[in-house]
Design an enzyme around this catalytic site. Structure first.
Site, mmCIF file in Angstrom:
data_model
loop_
_atom_site.group_PDB
_atom_site.id
_atom_site.type_symbol
_atom_site.label_atom_id
_atom_site.label_comp_id
_atom_site.label_asym_id
_atom_site.label_seq_id
_atom_site.Cartn_x
_atom_site.Cartn_y
_atom_site.Cartn_z
ATOM 1 C CB SER A 26 -0.934 -0.144 1.410
ATOM 2 O OG SER A 26 -2.082 0.259 0.815
ATOM 3 C CG ASP A 47 -6.433 -3.358 -3.540
ATOM 4 O OD1 ASP A 47 -7.582 -2.885 -3.067
ATOM 5 O OD2 ASP A 47 -5.377 -3.486 -2.606
ATOM 6 C CG HIS A 71 -5.873 -2.308 0.603
ATOM 7 N ND1 HIS A 71 -4.801 -2.204 -0.251
ATOM 8 C CD2 HIS A 71 -5.471 -1.264 1.604
ATOM 9 C CE1 HIS A 71 -3.795 -1.437 -0.438
ATOM 10 N NE2 HIS A 71 -3.965 -1.083 1.074
HETATM 11 N N1 LIG Z 1 -5.561 -1.248 7.366
HETATM 12 C C1 LIG Z 1 -3.942 -0.651 6.515
HETATM 13 C C2 LIG Z 1 -3.908 -0.696 4.696
HETATM 14 C C3 LIG Z 1 -3.946 0.638 4.366
HETATM 15 O O1 LIG Z 1 -3.103 0.481 3.374
HETATM 16 C C4 LIG Z 1 -4.048 0.561 7.781
HETATM 17 O O2 LIG Z 1 -4.661 0.681 8.060
HETATM 18 O O3 LIG Z 1 -2.148 0.503 7.294
#
Ligand SMILES: N[C@@H](CCO)C(=O)O
Ligand SMILES: CC(=O)SCCNC(=O)CCNC(=O)[C@H](O)C(C)(C)COP(=O)(O)OP(=O)(O)OC[C@H]1O[C@@H](n2cnc3c(N)ncnc32)[C@H](O)[C@@H]1OP(=O)(O)O
Length: 403
Positions: free
Chosen positions: A172, A352, A382
């Site tokens: 991410s 995702d 995701h």
């Molecule tokens: N759930 C993760 C995913 C964010 O891409 C976070 O809070 O960092």
């Protein structure tokens, strides 16, 4: 170690409040998974603004080889932090089971370094950190970009004696940081693994992010960003946790969390079920009970409010909105085309709906010699890069972490 750099070694209890300054130039060997902070000098931000001092929080696991060839840079996602895996404290990390002795990123073989983002709230200088006047930077904290973090991480690499990383890896926002590393410092990146990410934030990703930052800024308790009862003065101190625009931050997390999961998962897990003895249909008044999924989102919001500063959330979210490896480099295609000295592995989560697989495919197709995109197959969405890492493990053991 350069003269403007000191190292603060946080006590093994990472939730303690008092870091201590080690003798400059002779840091003790830290225990694995111990919060440390590298204190660096003046820092000029990409789009303007200068801070007189920048701290970068990090944790390490394992030992750097004499030839410096086994260093792995592991980069966290939006609300992640330096604590990737358990270490001396035994406290679980957010990628436990993936990083550790005998695991995929085998810390008996690799020297793993996990730094915190510029603008965050877990040790790296951010809006809650104390300015020279003793107040939190708050609204005075400069706008920051993914590139700012990469440049600060390069200072950390220099201080640790890492000329080139064996691998730079993240999911991410961590994947965005990894790609930015490869573009900014191709000679310092052997392999780049970008998971559930993109080469440039899209209009839809910017749109989802804007709702979140608006929710925080429109909360009256935001007070223009200057709501801290006290700044963070030492590495272990947390500023802004549970104070200021907590309602706005909670709404931001609810919105974000929906994009991190999938409709298939929500339907299977919650459906239209009411939360325990609550009555979602209501009655004669506007008050009504919640569906299970509402209660779940409330819980996610409460948890984040307890472990994150709202300003840091805004700063980091806007840094991710700014993510575009092509900015000032002739566009994404031009920025990626010259990276033939870096080995890439691009992975995506098939369900995702935030970082769509098609974006991973587009990124891979623009990278020279990039193998086919690897897929984590899960209905989760995701967050699959955090919840289903074992699928990725096989691929990474075969291709990247072969020692
Ligand atoms: N759930 C993760 C995913 C964010 O891409 C976070 O809070 O960092
Ligand atoms: C511990 C830390 O500080 S982590 C810091 C770093 N974190 C990160 O980098 C990533 C941020 N984390 C995340 O995004 C998430 O925690 C994930 C993706 C890792 C977790 O995903 P999952 O394991 O699938 O957990 P999920 O999203 O289902 O949430 C489970 C929680 O929802 C709660 N829950 C489930 N159903 C309901 C409901 N109907 N009502 C209220 N709460 C509910 C569970 O009790 C559980 O609570 P807990 O987390 O307090 O134990």
């Amino acid at each position: 170690m350069s003269s403007d750099v000191d190292t603060i070694n946080q006590a093994a209890d990472r939730h303690g409040t008092a870091g201590h300054l080690e003798a400059a130039g002779a840091p003790a060997v830290p225990a694995d998974g111990t919060l440390r902070v590298l204190r660096t000098g003046e820092f000029a931000f990409e789009t303007g603004g200068v801070l007189p001092r920048m701290d970068i929080a990090y944790e390490t696991w394992g030992t750097l080889d004499e030839d410096g060839s086994n260093a792995v840079l592991l980069l966290h996602a939006l609300t992640g932090d330096t604590h990737v895996a358990r270490g001396a404290s035994g406290e679980p990390g957010w990628w436990d089971g993936f990083v550790g002795p005998g695991l995929t990123v085998d810390t008996d073989k690799y020297f793993v370094v996990a730094p915190g983002m510029v603008g965050g709230c877990n040790g790296t200088t951010g809006p809650g950190s104390a300015a020279p006047d003793g107040r939190a930077w708050g609204s005075r904290f400069p706008f920051t970009t993914i590139r700012d973090s990469v440049r600060l991480e390069a200072r950390l690499a220099d201080a640790l004696g890492v000329d080139a990383w064996h691998t730079v890896l993240g999911g991410s926002m961590g994947g965005a940081r990894a790609l930015e590393w490869a573009v900014t410092f191709p000679e310092r990146v052997g392999r780049c693994v970008s998971i559930a990410s993109t080469a440039a934030s899209t209009a839809e990703q910017i749109a989802f992010a804007q709702i979140q930052t608006r929710a925080i800024r429109l909360d009256p308790a935001f007070a223009g960003g200057d709501y801290y009862s006290a700044p963070a003065r030492t590495p272990g101190e947390r500023a802004g946790f549970g104070e200021g625009p907590v309602a706005g931050l909670g709404i931001a997390r609810r919105m974000a969390h929906i994009t991190y999961r999938s409709d298939v998962e929500f339907d299977a897990r919650f459906g239209r079920t009411a939360q325990q003895d609550e009555e979602p249909l209501g009655s004669a008044s506007l008050e009504r009970g919640r569906y299970q999924v509402e209660s779940y989102l409330d819980h996610q919001a409460t948890k984040l409010v307890g472990r994150f500063d709202a300003n840091a959330y805004v700063v980091i979210t806007e840094a991710l909105m700014s993510h575009d490896v092509g900015r000032g480099r002739g566009g994404v295609d031009a920025a990626l085309a010259g990276l033939d000295g870096v080995e890439f592995l691009i992975a995506a989560v098939d369900s995702d709906r935030l970082y769509w697989p098609v974006q991973a495919e587009a990124m891979a197709s623009r990278l020279p010699n990039c193998p086919p995109v690897e897929y984590i197959r899960t209905p989760i969405g995701h967050d699959g890069f955090l919840t289903d890492v074992e699928q990725l493990s096989g691929v990474l053991k075969r291709t990247v972490f072969t020692r």
